[in-house]
Design a protein around this motif. Structure first.
Motif, PDB file in Angstrom:
ATOM      1  N   SER A 338       4.897 102.475 150.901  1.00 11.81           N
ATOM      2  CA  SER A 338       5.175 103.855 150.492  1.00 11.81           C
ATOM      3  C   SER A 338       6.216 104.521 151.386  1.00 11.81           C
ATOM      4  CB  SER A 338       3.877 104.671 150.519  1.00 11.81           C
ATOM      5  OG  SER A 338       3.281 104.601 151.804  1.00 11.81           O
ATOM      6  N   ASN A 339       6.907 103.720 152.189  1.00 15.89           N
ATOM      7  CA  ASN A 339       7.878 104.228 153.167  1.00 15.89           C
ATOM      8  C   ASN A 339       9.306 103.970 152.690  1.00 15.89           C
ATOM      9  OD1 ASN A 339       8.784 105.385 155.479  1.00 15.89           O
ATOM     10  ND2 ASN A 339       7.872 103.909 156.881  1.00 15.89           N
ATOM     11  N   SER A 340      10.212 104.875 152.989  1.00 15.07           N
ATOM     12  CA  SER A 340      11.619 104.729 152.601  1.00 15.07           C
ATOM     13  C   SER A 340      12.522 104.925 153.803  1.00 15.07           C
ATOM     14  CB  SER A 340      11.991 105.738 151.503  1.00 15.07           C
ATOM     15  OG  SER A 340      11.216 105.516 150.351  1.00 15.07           O
ATOM     16  N   ALA A 341      13.656 104.222 153.799  1.00 14.51           N
ATOM     17  CA  ALA A 341      14.642 104.350 154.878  1.00 14.51           C
ATOM     18  C   ALA A 341      15.987 103.884 154.325  1.00 14.51           C
ATOM     19  CB  ALA A 341      14.228 103.526 156.095  1.00 14.51           C
ATOM     20  N   ARG A 342      16.991 103.834 155.206  1.00  4.13           N
ATOM     21  CA  ARG A 342      18.284 103.254 154.845  1.00  4.13           C
ATOM     22  C   ARG A 342      18.474 101.982 155.664  1.00  4.13           C
ATOM     23  NH1 ARG A 342      23.054 106.882 155.608  1.00  4.13           N
ATOM     24  NH2 ARG A 342      23.976 105.690 153.899  1.00  4.13           N
ATOM     25  N   ALA A 343      19.231 101.039 155.104  1.00  4.96           N
ATOM     26  CA  ALA A 343      19.394  99.750 155.774  1.00  4.96           C
ATOM     27  C   ALA A 343      20.849  99.314 155.756  1.00  4.96           C
ATOM     28  CB  ALA A 343      18.522  98.691 155.099  1.00  4.96           C
ATOM     29  N   LEU A 344      21.249  98.634 156.837  1.00  7.94           N
ATOM     30  CA  LEU A 344      22.578  98.056 156.961  1.00  7.94           C
ATOM     31  C   LEU A 344      22.440  96.529 156.946  1.00  7.94           C
ATOM     32  CD1 LEU A 344      25.682  98.316 157.721  1.00  7.94           C
ATOM     33  CD2 LEU A 344      24.914  98.077 160.099  1.00  7.94           C
ATOM     34  N   VAL A 345      23.265  95.861 156.144  1.00  6.92           N
ATOM     35  CA  VAL A 345      23.252  94.396 156.110  1.00  6.92           C
ATOM     36  C   VAL A 345      24.028  93.880 157.320  1.00  6.92           C
ATOM     37  CG1 VAL A 345      23.856  92.341 154.786  1.00  6.92           C
ATOM     38  CG2 VAL A 345      23.139  94.427 153.592  1.00  6.92           C
ATOM     39  N   LYS A 346      23.322  93.317 158.298  1.00  8.46           N
ATOM     40  CA  LYS A 346      23.976  92.825 159.517  1.00  8.46           C
ATOM     41  C   LYS A 346      24.645  91.469 159.282  1.00  8.46           C
ATOM     42  CE  LYS A 346      21.625  92.999 163.342  1.00  8.46           C
ATOM     43  NZ  LYS A 346      20.441  92.849 164.234  1.00  8.46           N
ATOM     44  N   ASP A 347      23.929  90.577 158.568  1.00  7.28           N
ATOM     45  CA  ASP A 347      24.458  89.226 158.431  1.00  7.28           C
ATOM     46  C   ASP A 347      23.780  88.509 157.271  1.00  7.28           C
ATOM     47  OD1 ASP A 347      25.893  86.894 159.115  1.00  7.28           O
ATOM     48  OD2 ASP A 347      24.176  86.128 160.236  1.00  7.28           O
ATOM     49  N   ILE A 348      24.522  87.626 156.625  1.00 10.82           N
ATOM     50  CA  ILE A 348      23.937  86.717 155.627  1.00 10.82           C
ATOM     51  C   ILE A 348      23.967  85.323 156.242  1.00 10.82           C
ATOM     52  CG2 ILE A 348      24.133  85.747 153.303  1.00 10.82           C
ATOM     53  CD1 ILE A 348      25.550  88.321 152.463  1.00 10.82           C
ATOM     54  N   GLN A 349      22.803  84.788 156.586  1.00  9.67           N
ATOM     55  CA  GLN A 349      22.741  83.515 157.308  1.00  9.67           C
ATOM     56  C   GLN A 349      23.060  82.323 156.412  1.00  9.67           C
ATOM     57  OE1 GLN A 349      19.013  83.183 159.517  1.00  9.67           O
ATOM     58  NE2 GLN A 349      20.169  83.738 161.327  1.00  9.67           N
ATOM     59  N   TYR A 350      22.440  82.303 155.220  1.00 14.22           N
ATOM     60  CA  TYR A 350      22.722  81.212 154.287  1.00 14.22           C
ATOM     61  C   TYR A 350      22.281  81.588 152.883  1.00 14.22           C
ATOM     62  CZ  TYR A 350      17.751  79.964 155.067  1.00 14.22           C
ATOM     63  OH  TYR A 350      16.377  79.985 155.192  1.00 14.22           O
ATOM     64  N   ARG A 351      22.824  80.872 151.936  1.00 13.91           N
ATOM     65  CA  ARG A 351      22.385  80.990 150.534  1.00 13.91           C
ATOM     66  C   ARG A 351      21.577  79.744 150.209  1.00 13.91           C
ATOM     67  NH1 ARG A 351      23.942  78.799 145.916  1.00 13.91           N
ATOM     68  NH2 ARG A 351      25.733  77.787 146.929  1.00 13.91           N
ATOM     69  N   LEU A 352      20.414  79.932 149.563  1.00 16.00           N
ATOM     70  CA  LEU A 352      19.531  78.814 149.254  1.00 16.00           C
ATOM     71  C   LEU A 352      19.798  78.315 147.841  1.00 16.00           C
ATOM     72  CD1 LEU A 352      17.027  77.178 150.287  1.00 16.00           C
ATOM     73  CD2 LEU A 352      15.632  78.793 148.997  1.00 16.00           C
ATOM     74  N   ASP A 353      20.081  77.008 147.738  1.00 20.39           N
ATOM     75  CA  ASP A 353      20.204  76.386 146.423  1.00 20.39           C
ATOM     76  C   ASP A 353      18.789  76.050 145.963  1.00 20.39           C
ATOM     77  OD1 ASP A 353      20.447  74.621 144.273  1.00 20.39           O
ATOM     78  OD2 ASP A 353      22.358  73.837 144.979  1.00 20.39           O
ATOM     79  N   VAL A 354      18.284  76.796 144.967  1.00 17.71           N
ATOM     80  CA  VAL A 354      16.879  76.634 144.583  1.00 17.71           C
ATOM     81  C   VAL A 354      16.622  75.348 143.798  1.00 17.71           C
ATOM     82  CG1 VAL A 354      16.277  79.085 144.634  1.00 17.71           C
ATOM     83  CG2 VAL A 354      17.224  78.099 142.561  1.00 17.71           C
ATOM     84  N   ASN A 355      17.665  74.597 143.480  1.00 19.30           N
ATOM     85  CA  ASN A 355      17.467  73.312 142.813  1.00 19.30           C
ATOM     86  C   ASN A 355      17.264  72.190 143.825  1.00 19.30           C
ATOM     87  OD1 ASN A 355      17.973  74.520 140.241  1.00 19.30           O
ATOM     88  ND2 ASN A 355      20.142  74.470 140.716  1.00 19.30           N
ATOM     89  N   SER A 356      18.123  72.174 144.856  1.00 20.06           N
ATOM     90  CA  SER A 356      18.068  71.084 145.833  1.00 20.06           C
ATOM     91  C   SER A 356      17.464  71.509 147.168  1.00 20.06           C
ATOM     92  CB  SER A 356      19.493  70.561 146.083  1.00 20.06           C
ATOM     93  OG  SER A 356      20.303  71.583 146.652  1.00 20.06           O
ATOM     94  N   LEU A 357      17.213  72.826 147.343  1.00 26.47           N
ATOM     95  CA  LEU A 357      16.737  73.420 148.601  1.00 26.47           C
ATOM     96  C   LEU A 357      17.778  73.303 149.721  1.00 26.47           C
ATOM     97  CD1 LEU A 357      12.972  72.290 148.671  1.00 26.47           C
ATOM     98  CD2 LEU A 357      13.968  74.366 147.726  1.00 26.47           C
TER      99      LEU A 357
END
Length: 414
Positions: A338-357
């Motif tokens: 029930s809490n709200s805030a604002r967020a900054l995207v610091k980093d994208i570490q990796y993208r997961l391929d959900v077919n091959s993991l």
């Protein structure tokens, strides 16, 4: 009565909507006028059978194309249990809809076509159910009537999926051969598959044990609303309403209110117009405290010695749900319990391929329906747990501040 939420998943045309229609029909959970409407529509389409998928595929575009586009929820009950079904789409471009439908499920039901075996989409949905920590999984090998109810076909698909499931976090797996169109092993046992000795699908849904899946140790009550009645009869009443996300609450328990850290004891717990001796997930209750502590929406009530650690740095798996990609330095609104805030995207570490993991470490953004590991920094501390420990306090949504549209769903890592 006990409640089971389950979501259907699988590839296109594997028979998800037909299976749900069969469950509703054979358990006598549809009204006469609904059945008459489906029979008429099936006749108009020239089908030689009653198309039970029309019970869930209600959108005009779904009926025209013969596919499921949005999540359809259906409710029914048997003498043993109440059910909420989420019929989720099979198409790749509707992965976000499937994630939405499965996020609250106790059980995931993956269908495969016995003629085609495991497809890329079958594996994708199994991976998503594993990521979403759905604790129970049922693999329904459908359309067994089209392979002459072959035990060899069943054994081959079962062995292949079981081997694949060992790579995932699936604690409970059941494999059931069915024919949704003919009704074999859905509610009634099939005379055509005497070689199968396991439960029917309905029997398994009625008896699968889900009560212990919820966290009954770590007390978590996110406060949604402070109740202060204006009437003279209740002018001293002050209650804190919310849905119990974890643990068991009882009158007399010593609790802490976060983020202030103030402590008190539970004076009483109210459910509607009656006082109850205890509250546990997923009950929605109103808690009264012995002391006048400052509590407002977004605060959390927990045990004194077992409270979540406030944190502004969040490491999470995110499913991105909009066409504009997610990129580093992006600013979004975040809603956690029930809490709200604002967020900054610091980093994208990796993208997961959900077919091959496979983890793509070179990625610089997340596109529509993609899942990746992301670091966020919030404007104020959030009271969160790992998603593996608590699916309510371990999840959040990201919102585009300009449009108010939900653009992402997150699962907090350990």
């Amino acid at each position: 009565m006990d409640l089971l939420r389950f979501a259907t998943a699988g590839s296109v045309d594997d028979g998800k909507s037909t299976l749900i229609g069969r469950l509703l029909f054979d358990s006598k959970s549809i009204f006469t006028d609904q059945l008459e409407s489906v029979e008429k529509t099936s006749q108009d389409k020239g089908h030689g059978y009653v198309d039970l998928s029309l019970l869930t595929d209600g959108l005009r575009s779904e009926r025209e194309q013969g596919i499921t586009i949005d999540v359809a929820y259906r409710y029914f009950a048997t003498p043993n249990r109440k059910f909420i079904i989420a019929d989720t789409p099979g198409h790749v471009q509707y992965t976000r809809n499937m994630v939405t439908g499965a996020s609250t499920a106790d059980l995931g039901l993956v269908l495969v076509d016995a003629r085609h075996g495991l497809t890329e989409q079958s594996r994708r949905h199994a991976v998503l159910l594993s990521l979403l920590r759905v604790p129970h999984l049922v693999l329904c090998i459908n359309k067994m009537d089209l392979v002459d109810y072959s035990q060899e076909v069943y054994s081959k698909i079962s062995a292949e999926f079981t081997a694949f499931a060992t790579k995932l976090n699936i604690p409970d797996l059941e494999v059931i051969p069915i024919s949704a169109l003919q009704g074999d092993n859905v509610v009634q046992r099939s005379e055509n598959m005497s070689w199968y000795s396991g439960p029917t699908l309905m029997h398994h849904l009625e008896h699968v044990h889900v009560a212990s899946d919820r966290d009954l140790v770590d007390v978590r009550l996110p406060v949604q609303y402070v109740i202060r009645p204006k009437s003279d009869d209740h002018h001293d009443y002050r209650g804190y309403a919310g849905q119990v996300a974890g643990g068991v609450l009882k009158p007399g328990d010593e609790v802490m209110v976060l983020p202030s850290g103030m402590t008190s004891k539970i004076a009483g717990i109210d459910l509607f117009d009656q006082e109850i001796p205890e509250a546990f997930p997923p009950m929605s209750v109103t808690v009264r405290l012995e002391d006048d502590v400052d509590v407002s929406r977004g605060d959390m009530i927990s045990r004194v010695k077992n409270a979540p650690e406030p944190s502004q740095d969040i490491d999470a798996m995110i499913c991105w749900m909009t066409t504009a990609p997610l990129r580093p330095r992006q600013k979004l609104a975040i809603k956690h319990t029930s809490n709200s805030a604002r967020a900054l995207v610091k980093d994208i570490q990796y993208r997961l391929d959900v077919n091959s993991l496979h983890r793509d470490l070179e990625t610089k953004e997340l596109g529509l329906n993609e899942i990746g590991r992301v670091q966020l920094r919030t404007t104020k501390p959030l009271l969160c747990d790992p998603y593996s420990k608590n699916r309510t306090t371990g999840s959040f949504i990201l919102i585009d501040e300009a449009t108010g549209v939900t653009v992402g769903a997150g699962m907090i890592n350990d």
